[in-house]
Enzyme design. Structure first.
Site, PDB file in Angstrom:
ATOM      1  CB  SER A 146      -0.899   0.003   1.246  1.00 50.09           C
ATOM      2  OG  SER A 146      -1.524   1.263   1.426  1.00 50.09           O
ATOM      3  CE1 TYR A 171      -4.356  -1.989   4.670  1.00 51.12           C
ATOM      4  CE2 TYR A 171      -3.636   0.243   4.142  1.00 51.12           C
ATOM      5  CZ  TYR A 171      -4.032  -1.023   3.735  1.00 51.12           C
ATOM      6  OH  TYR A 171      -4.087  -1.318   2.398  1.00 51.12           O
TER       7      TYR A 171
END
Length: 353
Positions: A146, A171
């Site tokens: 990501s 995350y």
């Protein structure tokens, strides 16, 4: 450009998170594009967002002529993963299963540890043991990272050579951990792996928790939308078809040995063109009106509110795609207006018809 060393035809591809936004679009495209490919998909169909949307995506895959097998299961359960590998012997694995969302990770850390760390470990172990008994095993592991791994880096655009050791959300930390684990397994067990740092993926049938989808839902209900950091945030929005095309190109090139003797690569996949959030919502409301989702008389100004920064968020995401262009001759190029127009048309057809 790199030379392709994997022919996807007549191969078995395992896609985890196949009912997710990227996973479903990838599976559908592979079945449309590649001769005699077999796609095995696994997804837990959890209720992080509307399960009916995930089932809609699965229906879209099932409608494509080709060999598709769906397994409802959780990659955090090791026996489930082992069973799939023993039964189907995948040639290529694309790991897209993950608990997504920056803000959700602040309040629900356990889910991220299980899915993003334990689950990914199970995939790595299965890839490792696919080579037991002198079998060729998995020829390429492609996995989702990501843009969040860049944290609050001040240098833009973000390059794959930049430091990524200051994540500002759990995350992001789990995604950085995935890259480190993949490197270790590549080094120790010769598992060719490629990590893809996705930048704000959007499009028809996307995730309802993403800003463009969430904004649309609220505007339709007549609610106010909150634009964080007073609209000064910028995002490198990347259309889903560009993401899928990039993944397929990467799948076809198992990493060559680097100077350290490791078959490991990481790439950015982004549009290389960050958009100001205020400009983004202006385009969104225009396209929603054009598609008939909102009326032409809709008072957009009265339905937006500028607010401060959120915990775990970053001011800008901006992908340097130099490595992707150099190795694959590919760069995402779908403009925001075109992408949001397709989303608005899909939204009307899915929710209004």
């Amino acid at each position: 450009m790199l030379t392709k060393n994997i022919d996807l035809s007549r191969k078995t591809v395992l896609i985890t998170g196949v009912a997710g936004f990227i996973g479903a679009n990838l599976a559908k495209r592979l079945l449309e594009l590649v001769e005699d490919i077999r796609v095995i998909g696994i997804d837990s169909l959890n209720d992080y967002y509307d399960v009916s949307l995930k089932k809609f995506r699965l229906d879209q895959i099932q409608n494509v002529l080709g060999k598709f097998v769906f397994v409802e299961g959780n990659i955090a359960e090791q026996e489930c993963v082992k069973g799939i590998f023993e039964l189907y012997h995948p040639d290529i694995v694309v790991n897209l299963a993950a608990q997504a969302g920056v803000r959700y990770s602040i309040e629900h850390p356990d889910v991220y540890i299980q899915s993003n760390l334990v689950g990914f470990y199970n995939i790595l172990e299965a890839c490792r043991h696919s080579k037991d008994n002198d079998c060729e095993g998995v020829r390429h592991l492609v996995y989702a990272s990501s843009s969040s791994v860049y944290g609050n880096n001040k240098k833009v655009p973000y390059s794959v050579e930049d430091k990524t050791d200051t994540p500002v959300s759990l995350y992001a930390a789990t995604k950085k951990s995935n890259e480190l684990l993949a490197y270790s397994y590549s080094k120790l067990y010769d598992i060719p792996s490629t990590g893809l740092r996705f930048f704000t993926v959007y499009g028809p049938g996307g995730r309802p928790d993403m800003a463009y989808f969430n904004f649309t839902n609220k505007l339709v209900r007549g609610e106010k939308i909150k634009i964080f950091n007073y609209g000064r945030c910028k995002r490198d929005f990347t259309y889903i078809d560009d993401i899928v095309e990039g993944i397929i190109k990467v799948m076809e090139v198992s990493p060559y040995l680097d100077s350290d003797g490791v078959r490991y690569k990481v790439y950015n996949i982004g549009n290389n063109h960050p958009e100001n959030l205020l400009d983004f919502v202006e385009v969104l409301q225009e396209e929603l009106k054009l598609a008939g989702v909102l009326s032409n008389e809709y008072d957009f100004e009265s339905h937006k509110e500028l607010v401060g920064m959120q915990p775990g968020d970053v001011e800008v995401t901006y992908a340097d795609t130099t490595e992707l262009e150099k190795d694959f001759g590919f760069k995402p190029d779908t403009g925001l207006k075109d992408g949001l127009r397709k989303f608005a048309k899909w939204y009307r057809e899915y929710y209004f018809v």
